[in-house]
Design a protein around this motif. Structure first.
Motif, PDB file in Angstrom:
ATOM      1  N   UNK A 164     -27.285 -16.309 110.999  1.00  0.00           N
ATOM      2  CA  UNK A 164     -29.472 -17.379 110.488  1.00  0.00           C
ATOM      3  C   UNK A 164     -29.565 -17.378 109.267  1.00  0.00           C
ATOM      4  N   UNK A 165     -31.005 -18.090 108.894  1.00  0.00           N
ATOM      5  CA  UNK A 165     -31.388 -18.040 108.003  1.00  0.00           C
ATOM      6  C   UNK A 165     -32.686 -16.942 107.973  1.00  0.00           C
TER       7      UNK A 165
ATOM      8  N   UNK B 124     -42.828 -22.359 118.466  1.00  0.00           N
ATOM      9  CA  UNK B 124     -42.332 -21.875 117.620  1.00  0.00           C
ATOM     10  C   UNK B 124     -41.686 -21.152 116.607  1.00  0.00           C
ATOM     11  N   UNK B 309     -33.140 -22.064 112.509  1.00  0.00           N
ATOM     12  CA  UNK B 309     -32.711 -21.140 112.677  1.00  0.00           C
ATOM     13  C   UNK B 309     -33.304 -20.489 111.736  1.00  0.00           C
ATOM     14  N   UNK B 310     -33.895 -19.554 112.057  1.00  0.00           N
ATOM     15  CA  UNK B 310     -33.939 -18.010 111.183  1.00  0.00           C
ATOM     16  C   UNK B 310     -33.944 -16.595 111.983  1.00  0.00           C
ATOM     17  N   UNK B 311     -33.491 -15.694 111.982  1.00  0.00           N
ATOM     18  CA  UNK B 311     -33.628 -14.401 113.245  1.00  0.00           C
ATOM     19  C   UNK B 311     -34.917 -13.928 113.486  1.00  0.00           C
ATOM     20  N   UNK B 312     -36.340 -14.755 112.879  1.00  0.00           N
ATOM     21  CA  UNK B 312     -37.738 -14.420 113.428  1.00  0.00           C
ATOM     22  C   UNK B 312     -37.708 -15.467 114.460  1.00  0.00           C
ATOM     23  N   UNK B 313     -37.283 -16.453 113.847  1.00  0.00           N
ATOM     24  CA  UNK B 313     -37.919 -17.823 115.016  1.00  0.00           C
ATOM     25  C   UNK B 313     -37.011 -17.437 116.224  1.00  0.00           C
ATOM     26  N   UNK B 314     -35.479 -16.242 116.390  1.00  0.00           N
ATOM     27  CA  UNK B 314     -34.962 -16.589 117.092  1.00  0.00           C
ATOM     28  C   UNK B 314     -35.738 -15.291 118.190  1.00  0.00           C
ATOM     29  N   UNK B 316     -38.558 -14.745 118.065  1.00  0.00           N
ATOM     30  CA  UNK B 316     -40.070 -15.441 119.184  1.00  0.00           C
ATOM     31  C   UNK B 316     -39.619 -16.425 119.960  1.00  0.00           C
TER      32      UNK B 316
END
Lengths: 341, 341
Positions: A164-165, B124, B309-314, B316
């Motif tokens: 993941x980014x 999101x 795809x970011x770890x934060x959006x994942x 969220x």
């Protein structure tokens, strides 16, 4: 004048009529439109026009000196350092215009001592360098170049998992050097919801960003360090082992300053050992050499000192350089003096 | 209930105690934290937990239907279209929550007809997609990925000439679709000094950007087209041959919408023939397939549908999906309804 004309003719760069124009030393490859613009105004003593292999700089300067050139156009970090020997070789010189923003290849102390004015490229590149810095940061965080490699190698249909980014918003960006470029980077990153911190010689009254007098403390409080300062004695290796340690394993380095602002072997080690998370680098300590270890790292984005290179900045640079020269030759103040007349 | 428990046990996904929880169909691979959060609240009928090879969807749905699931979590553009056959197979279904922003894989007409509510991922991903779009644009203009290839291949010390990049500031950016994502892209690019134009179904009172009712006219007036709209009947191939022609040979396409928003064969042809200048593409018509011609083009940046795809959006997304499900099961309004209850 006979000697001067002979010397410059020997360099193959000056038509006889041009000898009426003020003489100018040019130590930089320029494109056709820049060259034409210079030749319309000056008798150009062009180091690179003397053909391959290039002559040794001292003999070029000795021949050029016979024309009594009062100005020189040089590039940053290029073939020639403007040092005591350079200035000694051309005693008529009273103005050096560099096509770079940084003046780390010019001995300002020697210039000042000899009454040689110095101008740089001012803000010509600032916007492009700031844009490039933001591009490098998004690329590292969102893995754009890495993903592009993944796609071009045909791995997308084959490999499910992909790291993941990381989100840009909310990141604490520590900018080293809040000059023209640093300020433009800050403005841009504010629009992405980043928090801006900075280090510079002095706090700036004009901004509300948090100031850190120590780069180490800035690194400790930041997710990303952006190097956007000039290179000088104080800023050489301003990002060293301790600073990288303080930045920590999730930290990212962006460098659009000079390669030597960062202790490159320590940066490579920190990346190899996972002690920082990634880097976006446009500049290197020994350009065009790039440490071989970096070439295979997926979390590193490498560009070849192109942050300044757009077709727009190229033509702005031509106009700006000529404006500085015309100011000098007509006795007006330089547009972007580093050392005034 | 005995039959239901047997059916879901057969799918290896439900402990006996979980049968007390409301049943939920899951047709999406989720990470461990997402899976755990769902299992704490629901009896999860997990398509992907039934082991490889995956069962045909109809037989999975038939078995799952025995549990009387009232909700389903699906992904966008994935294995299953939520169409009449899907809804017919699980007549107890009253809510579909997609983990995508786009609902192009859901037949909204059929859902409405059967009284099935639909929620999407709302905002999101919006920030991450907008950031990615800007990253792609800077990358294409400033040739970051291309330069990275140049450096990694060891060409810097060998090859002097390298094509100049193009400045971002002052560019006219035509955004197709000024929703959440399009607006965030506009905000960001304004900070770089870009001029924003847009096309959408209706002009927006809340912005002062110039509106174009025709995508063709937008393209004709823009340097860059950014596709940030949903995919539906009206927007399928909204960027077609004529629009590419209008954009012209210096024009750039950025696509963070859906692959089918662009007529991909026409885009490939225009790039091959130099009728547009470059592209930054995160989405493709037949993912994970990418047209082979694109893989060797230096003026094209390709990422593999990772803008979201970011770890934060994942994380969220996990929280947002569960909040929508909890709203539904407790009879409250969905947080991000596409079709309300």
């Amino acid at each position: 004048m006979a000697t001067a004309a002979a010397a410059s003719n020997a360099m193959g760069s000056v038509k006889p009529a041009a000898a009426q124009l003020p003489a100018l030393i040019l130590i930089r490859r320029v494109d056709a439109s820049f060259a034409a613009a210079l030749r319309r105004r000056f008798c150009v003593l062009d180091f690179f026009a003397s053909g391959e292999p290039l002559p040794p700089l001292p003999s070029f300067l000795a021949a050029a000196a016979a024309n009594g050139p009062r100005a020189a156009v040089v590039m940053g970090g290029g073939v020639a350092r403007v040092d005591a020997a350079f200035l000694e070789a051309v005693p008529s010189l009273r103005c050096v215009v560099t096509t770079a923003a940084g003046v780390d290849s010019i001995d300002l102390h020697e210039c000042a001592r000899r009454g040689v004015a110095v101008a740089n490229s001012g803000r010509v590149y600032s916007v492009d360098v700031a844009d490039h810095a933001v591009g490098l940061l998004i690329d590292v965080l969102r893995r754009i170049t890495a993903s592009s490699r993944f796609v071009r190698r045909g791995l997308w249909p084959l490999q499910g998992d992909y790291p993941l980014g990381t989100k840009l918003g909310g990141k604490r960006i520590g900018i080293i050097g809040l000059g023209n470029i640093g300020s433009l980077i800050a403005n841009r990153l504010e629009a992405f919801g980043c928090v801006i911190y900075y280090n510079s010689r002095m706090p700036k009254d004009s901004v509300s960003y948090r100031f850190f007098s120590s780069v180490h403390d800035l690194a400790a409080e930041s997710d990303v360090l952006v190097v956007a300062c000039a290179l000088n004695k104080e800023t050489r290796h301003i990002v060293n082992k301790d600073v990288l340690e303080a930045l920590g394993k999730d930290g990212i380095i962006i460098n659009v300053g000079r390669g030597a602002n960062v202790d490159e072997p320590e940066l490579v080690k920190a990346l190899k050992e996972g002690r920082i998370a990634g880097a976006g680098l446009d500049v290197f300590e020994n350009e065009p050499e790039v440490p071989a270890e970096l070439l295979s790292m997926d979390n590193v984005v490498l560009t070849h000192h192109v942050a300044v290179l757009t077709s727009e900045s190229r033509s702005d640079l031509r106009d700006h350089t000529i404006a500085n020269l015309e100011a000098f030759f007509s006795g007006n103040p330089l547009l972007t003096p580093v050392l005034p007349q």
